[in-house]
Design a protein around this motif. Sequence first.
Motif, short mmCIF file in Angstrom:
data_model
loop_
_atom_site.label_atom_id
_atom_site.label_comp_id
_atom_site.label_asym_id
_atom_site.label_seq_id
_atom_site.Cartn_x
_atom_site.Cartn_y
_atom_site.Cartn_z
N ALA A 24 65.00 2.94 21.86
CA ALA A 24 64.30 4.24 21.85
C ALA A 24 65.27 5.37 21.56
N VAL A 25 66.46 5.33 22.14
CA VAL A 25 67.46 6.37 21.89
C VAL A 25 67.92 6.29 20.44
N CYS A 26 68.19 5.09 19.95
CA CYS A 26 68.66 4.93 18.57
C CYS A 26 67.59 5.33 17.55
N ALA A 27 66.33 5.23 17.92
CA ALA A 27 65.25 5.65 17.03
C ALA A 27 65.27 7.16 16.81
N PHE A 38 65.47 6.93 8.08
CA PHE A 38 66.72 6.22 8.35
C PHE A 38 67.03 6.44 9.83
N THR A 39 67.13 5.35 10.60
CA THR A 39 67.43 5.44 12.03
C THR A 39 68.50 4.41 12.39
N LEU A 40 68.90 4.42 13.64
CA LEU A 40 69.83 3.41 14.14
C LEU A 40 69.11 2.31 14.92
N GLN A 41 67.78 2.23 14.77
CA GLN A 41 67.01 1.19 15.47
C GLN A 41 67.52 -0.21 15.16
N LEU A 62 59.12 -5.85 22.59
CA LEU A 62 57.70 -5.73 22.93
C LEU A 62 57.49 -4.54 23.87
N VAL A 63 58.34 -4.40 24.85
CA VAL A 63 58.26 -3.25 25.76
C VAL A 63 58.43 -1.95 24.98
N TYR A 64 59.39 -1.93 24.09
CA TYR A 64 59.59 -0.74 23.24
C TYR A 64 58.30 -0.40 22.47
N ASP A 65 57.72 -1.41 21.82
CA ASP A 65 56.47 -1.18 21.06
C ASP A 65 55.33 -0.74 21.98
N LEU A 66 55.20 -1.37 23.14
CA LEU A 66 54.12 -1.00 24.06
C LEU A 66 54.28 0.42 24.60
N LEU A 67 55.52 0.81 24.89
CA LEU A 67 55.76 2.19 25.34
C LEU A 67 55.31 3.18 24.26
N GLY A 68 55.67 2.88 23.03
CA GLY A 68 55.24 3.74 21.93
C GLY A 68 53.74 3.71 21.72
N ALA A 69 53.13 2.55 21.86
CA ALA A 69 51.69 2.40 21.65
C ALA A 69 50.89 3.26 22.63
N VAL A 70 51.37 3.37 23.87
CA VAL A 70 50.62 4.17 24.86
C VAL A 70 50.94 5.66 24.75
N GLY A 71 51.74 6.03 23.77
CA GLY A 71 51.97 7.44 23.50
C GLY A 71 53.29 8.00 23.96
N ILE A 72 54.11 7.20 24.59
CA ILE A 72 55.44 7.69 24.99
C ILE A 72 56.25 7.84 23.70
N PRO A 73 56.89 8.98 23.49
CA PRO A 73 57.55 9.27 22.20
C PRO A 73 58.88 8.53 22.02
N VAL A 74 58.80 7.22 21.88
CA VAL A 74 60.02 6.41 21.71
C VAL A 74 60.31 6.09 20.25
N PHE A 75 59.34 6.31 19.38
CA PHE A 75 59.56 6.01 17.97
C PHE A 75 60.33 7.16 17.31
N ASN A 77 61.76 10.32 15.54
CA ASN A 77 61.35 11.72 15.62
C ASN A 77 60.44 12.01 16.82
N PHE A 78 60.73 11.35 17.92
CA PHE A 78 59.99 11.53 19.18
C PHE A 78 58.48 11.40 18.97
N SER A 79 58.10 10.34 18.30
CA SER A 79 56.67 10.10 18.08
C SER A 79 56.23 8.85 18.83
N GLY A 80 54.95 8.71 18.97
CA GLY A 80 54.36 7.56 19.64
C GLY A 80 52.87 7.53 19.38
N GLY A 81 52.20 6.54 19.92
CA GLY A 81 50.76 6.42 19.77
C GLY A 81 50.39 5.24 18.89
N LEU A 82 49.16 4.79 19.08
CA LEU A 82 48.66 3.65 18.31
C LEU A 82 48.61 3.92 16.81
N SER A 83 48.47 5.18 16.43
CA SER A 83 48.40 5.52 15.01
C SER A 83 49.66 5.08 14.26
N LYS A 84 50.77 4.99 14.94
CA LYS A 84 52.02 4.57 14.29
C LYS A 84 51.93 3.11 13.81
#
Length: 184
Positions: A24-27, A38-41, A62-75, A77-84
């Motif tokens: 999440a930090v590297c993203a 371009f990220t360090l993911q 999987l935890v990383y993806d699930l955190l992002g899916a529920v809207g926590i901005p881990v992706f 540019n601090f984005s998240g959500g199922l739309s990603k």
Amino acid sequence: MSNTKSAYTTRMIILSALFAAIVAVCAQISIPIGPVPFTLQVLAIFLSSLVLPPRYAFLSLLVYDLLGAVGIPVFANFSGGLSKFVGPTGGYLLAFPVAAFLTSYINQKKPIKNDIVNTAFALISGLVLIYTAGFLFLAAAAHLTLKKAFLVGVAPFIIPDIIKLAVAYLLASFLKSRKVLNIA
């Protein structure tokens, strides 16, 4: 024996969570260069794959993806959500846990007896999986030809990602040699 196994499992779950946080930090270290930033993911994903056993490498991503899916901005540019997951980068995100598992699995099973060659094969296999899922999904989501999706979603990343794989290898080797993470 049960306490030892329990302690190992607890340590692996904690390390999986730590690596999800590192991804999440590297993203967030991100340079927008088109539909795929371009990220360090990749560095963090493959570091986790070289350090953790396959199921825990998978769990971490999987935890990383699930955190992002529920809207926590881990992706990126601090984005998240199922739309990603249905947008241009959805294929990459979905491939992360599978690539982490595959890389860790190949690296641990050592189908190639030379350690460095085996690790390189494992890393490149995982990266090819991410690229393939990513650019195919990018083509569909952004209505691009496969050639155009490859040119914007894979080609600009190949050399930087190979460098990230080398850095992940060096970091993992250092962590293992110093027993920093205390993994058997």
